[in-house]
Design an enzyme around this catalytic site. Structure first.
Site, PDB file in Angstrom:
ATOM      1  N   LYS A 124      68.172  52.715 149.212  1.00 26.33           N
ATOM      2  CA  LYS A 124      69.314  52.610 148.647  1.00 26.33           C
ATOM      3  C   LYS A 124      70.128  51.085 149.346  1.00 26.33           C
ATOM      4  O   LYS A 124      70.206  50.052 149.220  1.00 26.33           O
ATOM      5  CB  LYS A 124      70.082  53.427 147.897  1.00 26.33           C
ATOM      6  CG  LYS A 124      69.705  54.833 147.244  1.00 26.33           C
ATOM      7  CD  LYS A 124      69.383  53.442 145.801  1.00 26.33           C
ATOM      8  CE  LYS A 124      69.287  54.944 144.476  1.00 26.33           C
ATOM      9  NZ  LYS A 124      67.906  55.525 144.435  1.00 26.33           N
ATOM     10  N   LYS A 159      75.250  55.449 141.755  1.00 25.99           N
ATOM     11  CA  LYS A 159      74.273  56.426 142.108  1.00 25.99           C
ATOM     12  C   LYS A 159      74.725  56.832 143.359  1.00 25.99           C
ATOM     13  O   LYS A 159      74.784  56.461 143.888  1.00 25.99           O
ATOM     14  CB  LYS A 159      73.355  55.747 141.795  1.00 25.99           C
ATOM     15  CG  LYS A 159      72.923  54.165 142.445  1.00 25.99           C
ATOM     16  CD  LYS A 159      71.754  53.535 142.884  1.00 25.99           C
ATOM     17  CE  LYS A 159      71.836  51.504 142.510  1.00 25.99           C
ATOM     18  NZ  LYS A 159      70.136  51.182 142.345  1.00 25.99           N
ATOM     19  N   ARG A 209      59.708  45.848 139.724  1.00 29.37           N
ATOM     20  CA  ARG A 209      58.879  46.298 140.713  1.00 29.37           C
ATOM     21  C   ARG A 209      57.930  45.437 141.427  1.00 29.37           C
ATOM     22  O   ARG A 209      57.184  45.548 140.709  1.00 29.37           O
ATOM     23  CB  ARG A 209      58.093  48.141 140.834  1.00 29.37           C
ATOM     24  CG  ARG A 209      57.613  48.239 141.449  1.00 29.37           C
ATOM     25  CD  ARG A 209      58.169  47.987 143.126  1.00 29.37           C
ATOM     26  NE  ARG A 209      59.160  49.344 142.661  1.00 29.37           N
ATOM     27  CZ  ARG A 209      59.113  50.779 142.682  1.00 29.37           C
ATOM     28  NH1 ARG A 209      58.098  50.933 143.333  1.00 29.37           N
ATOM     29  NH2 ARG A 209      60.327  51.101 142.707  1.00 29.37           N
ATOM     30  N   ARG A 224      59.832  47.453 134.208  1.00 33.58           N
ATOM     31  CA  ARG A 224      59.973  48.544 133.574  1.00 33.58           C
ATOM     32  C   ARG A 224      61.563  48.534 132.441  1.00 33.58           C
ATOM     33  O   ARG A 224      62.754  48.280 133.140  1.00 33.58           O
ATOM     34  CB  ARG A 224      60.311  49.944 134.931  1.00 33.58           C
ATOM     35  CG  ARG A 224      58.811  50.265 135.684  1.00 33.58           C
ATOM     36  CD  ARG A 224      59.513  50.356 136.695  1.00 33.58           C
ATOM     37  NE  ARG A 224      60.695  49.770 137.329  1.00 33.58           N
ATOM     38  CZ  ARG A 224      60.986  50.225 138.616  1.00 33.58           C
ATOM     39  NH1 ARG A 224      60.833  51.177 139.485  1.00 33.58           N
ATOM     40  NH2 ARG A 224      61.935  49.180 139.282  1.00 33.58           N
ATOM     41  N   ARG A 232      68.309  52.652 132.787  1.00 37.11           N
ATOM     42  CA  ARG A 232      67.889  53.193 133.524  1.00 37.11           C
ATOM     43  C   ARG A 232      66.390  53.057 133.071  1.00 37.11           C
ATOM     44  O   ARG A 232      66.252  53.768 132.189  1.00 37.11           O
ATOM     45  CB  ARG A 232      67.805  54.451 133.681  1.00 37.11           C
ATOM     46  CG  ARG A 232      68.930  55.154 134.072  1.00 37.11           C
ATOM     47  CD  ARG A 232      69.339  56.547 134.580  1.00 37.11           C
ATOM     48  NE  ARG A 232      69.007  57.249 133.226  1.00 37.11           N
ATOM     49  CZ  ARG A 232      67.970  58.409 133.395  1.00 37.11           C
ATOM     50  NH1 ARG A 232      68.405  58.865 134.548  1.00 37.11           N
ATOM     51  NH2 ARG A 232      68.186  59.337 132.280  1.00 37.11           N
ATOM     52  N   ASP A 272      63.419  46.260 144.056  1.00 39.57           N
ATOM     53  CA  ASP A 272      63.731  46.599 142.575  1.00 39.57           C
ATOM     54  C   ASP A 272      64.311  45.383 142.687  1.00 39.57           C
ATOM     55  O   ASP A 272      65.637  44.672 143.147  1.00 39.57           O
ATOM     56  CB  ASP A 272      64.155  47.838 142.564  1.00 39.57           C
ATOM     57  CG  ASP A 272      63.236  49.168 142.473  1.00 39.57           C
ATOM     58  OD1 ASP A 272      62.055  48.972 142.611  1.00 39.57           O
ATOM     59  OD2 ASP A 272      63.873  50.103 142.233  1.00 39.57           O
ATOM     60  N   GLU A 280      67.126  48.067 144.908  1.00 38.48           N
ATOM     61  CA  GLU A 280      66.870  49.181 145.678  1.00 38.48           C
ATOM     62  C   GLU A 280      65.434  48.117 146.584  1.00 38.48           C
ATOM     63  O   GLU A 280      64.977  46.998 146.537  1.00 38.48           O
ATOM     64  CB  GLU A 280      66.257  49.915 145.386  1.00 38.48           C
ATOM     65  CG  GLU A 280      67.614  50.675 144.372  1.00 38.48           C
ATOM     66  CD  GLU A 280      66.887  52.022 144.221  1.00 38.48           C
ATOM     67  OE1 GLU A 280      65.671  52.296 144.092  1.00 38.48           O
ATOM     68  OE2 GLU A 280      67.495  52.182 143.512  1.00 38.48           O
ATOM     69  N   ASN A 282      62.475  50.032 148.545  1.00 39.80           N
ATOM     70  CA  ASN A 282      60.982  51.101 148.317  1.00 39.80           C
ATOM     71  C   ASN A 282      60.132  51.168 149.079  1.00 39.80           C
ATOM     72  O   ASN A 282      59.288  50.188 149.534  1.00 39.80           O
ATOM     73  CB  ASN A 282      60.518  51.642 147.077  1.00 39.80           C
ATOM     74  CG  ASN A 282      62.216  51.961 146.117  1.00 39.80           C
ATOM     75  OD1 ASN A 282      62.405  52.755 145.854  1.00 39.80           O
ATOM     76  ND2 ASN A 282      62.554  51.301 145.382  1.00 39.80           N
TER      77      ASN A 282
END
Length: 314
Positions: A124, A159, A209, A224, A232, A272, A280, A282
């Site tokens: 994050k 979050k 992504r 997504r 979300r 992201d 984000e 990842n």
């Protein structure tokens, strides 16, 4: 090559979409020898980093899709590549695993992603290194600061820093009657840090992504798209994955971050991006290989194995 995968139990794999499975299939096609261990199989013993490792054979069937030999204690440095593919949560045991893998590196093991880089990159908070690509963001444990941020931005997403798969992600509007209890619950009355970001309306078009492999973006992302009534986009939260060619902005972000992340030992990264904004970074076990390949024909696992083989030749 002899490749050791560190991952969740094989019985838990959803092979129709699992990216680690896609890596295994591609590696087997190329004649590489597959091995497997759980995170709890890693240890420091006899002055070396070792694992309880099993030889892994893919059956080519759906059930059972694998066979494993009895586990043997094997030094991690005996493998040509060690792939850390354990899913979050990134907890104290995950950190301990990165320490063990870092010791294995000193003994000659080639570990991907680099364990220090995994440990140093909060998935994050790492976006703070690239503020030119982010929306207004706040990270704090202070309820008063979070309340001020909500007042200033009017529509925000809150979050936890250690969440995954859309877990405990809340959209909070300025006049939301539940805003106080949401802030209190997420921060645990000041005990846990919370990330607050201005809401990005383009989430309706998908949380994208973008995969980076050896510093280069895969030419397609997976958008997504949230299910109706949901904010979300995570697939784990019921989102639908739609593969798309990278936009100009997607490519700009990927090409700006890719070389720096690769220099730090991050062979595979999942960015992201919502709309034009990075949300984000990842680095633990990025996914979406199979969805992109199935919808576009681009062999993501092939690109990854090319990069892995090149990295192991160095």
């Amino acid at each position: 090559m002899r490749i050791a995968f560190i991952a969740d139990p094989l019985s838990s794999f959803k092979i129709y979409k699992d990216s680690t499975y896609a890596m295994m299939v591609e590696a087997a096609k190329r004649g590489h020898e597959l091995h497997f261990t759980l995170q709890d199989g890693l240890m420091w013993k006899g002055g070396r980093s070792v694992g309880e490792v099993s030889r892994l054979t893919l059956t080519g069937e759906k059930d059972p899709w694998y066979r494993t030999a009895p586990p043997k204690e094997t030094a991690l440095a005996e493998f040509d590549a060690v792939l850390m593919r354990k899913d979050p949560p990134f907890d104290a045991e995950y950190v301990a695993s990165t320490w063990l893998l870092e010791l294995a590196q000193r003994e000659g093991a080639k570990v991907f992603n680099d364990p220090r880089a995994i440990r140093d990159h909060s998935e994050k908070l790492a976006i703070a290194k690239y503020p030119q690509f982010t929306v207004p963001t706040l990270v704090t444990r202070l309820a008063g600061q979070l309340q001020q941020f909500i007042d200033a931005n009017r529509d925000v997403v809150l979050k936890p820093l250690d969440g995954m798969g859309g877990e405990s992600v809340f959209r909070v509007a300025e006049r939301d009657p539940n805003r106080n209890v949401i802030v209190e619950t997420l921060s645990r009355d000041g005990e846990k840090s919370v990330m607050a970001q201005r809401y990005i309306p383009e989430i309706s078009e998908g949380d994208k992504r973008i995969l980076l492999i050896a510093g280069k973006p895969v030419p397609h992302c997976l958008a997504r798209i949230p299910k109706p009534g949901e904010t979300r986009g995570n697939l784990a939260a019921g989102g639908t994955g739609v593969a798309r060619a990278l936009s100009r902005r997607d490519r700009e972000i990927g090409e700006a971050l890719g070389p720096e992340l690769a220099r730090q030992g991050l062979l595979l990264v999942g960015l992201d991006v919502i709309g034009d904004y990075l949300t984000e970074i990842n680095v633990t076990s990025p996914t979406c290989f199979q969805e992109i390949t199935q919808q576009t024909g681009f062999n993501v696992a092939g690109m990854f194995l090319d990069a892995l083989e090149a990295a192991c030749r160095k």
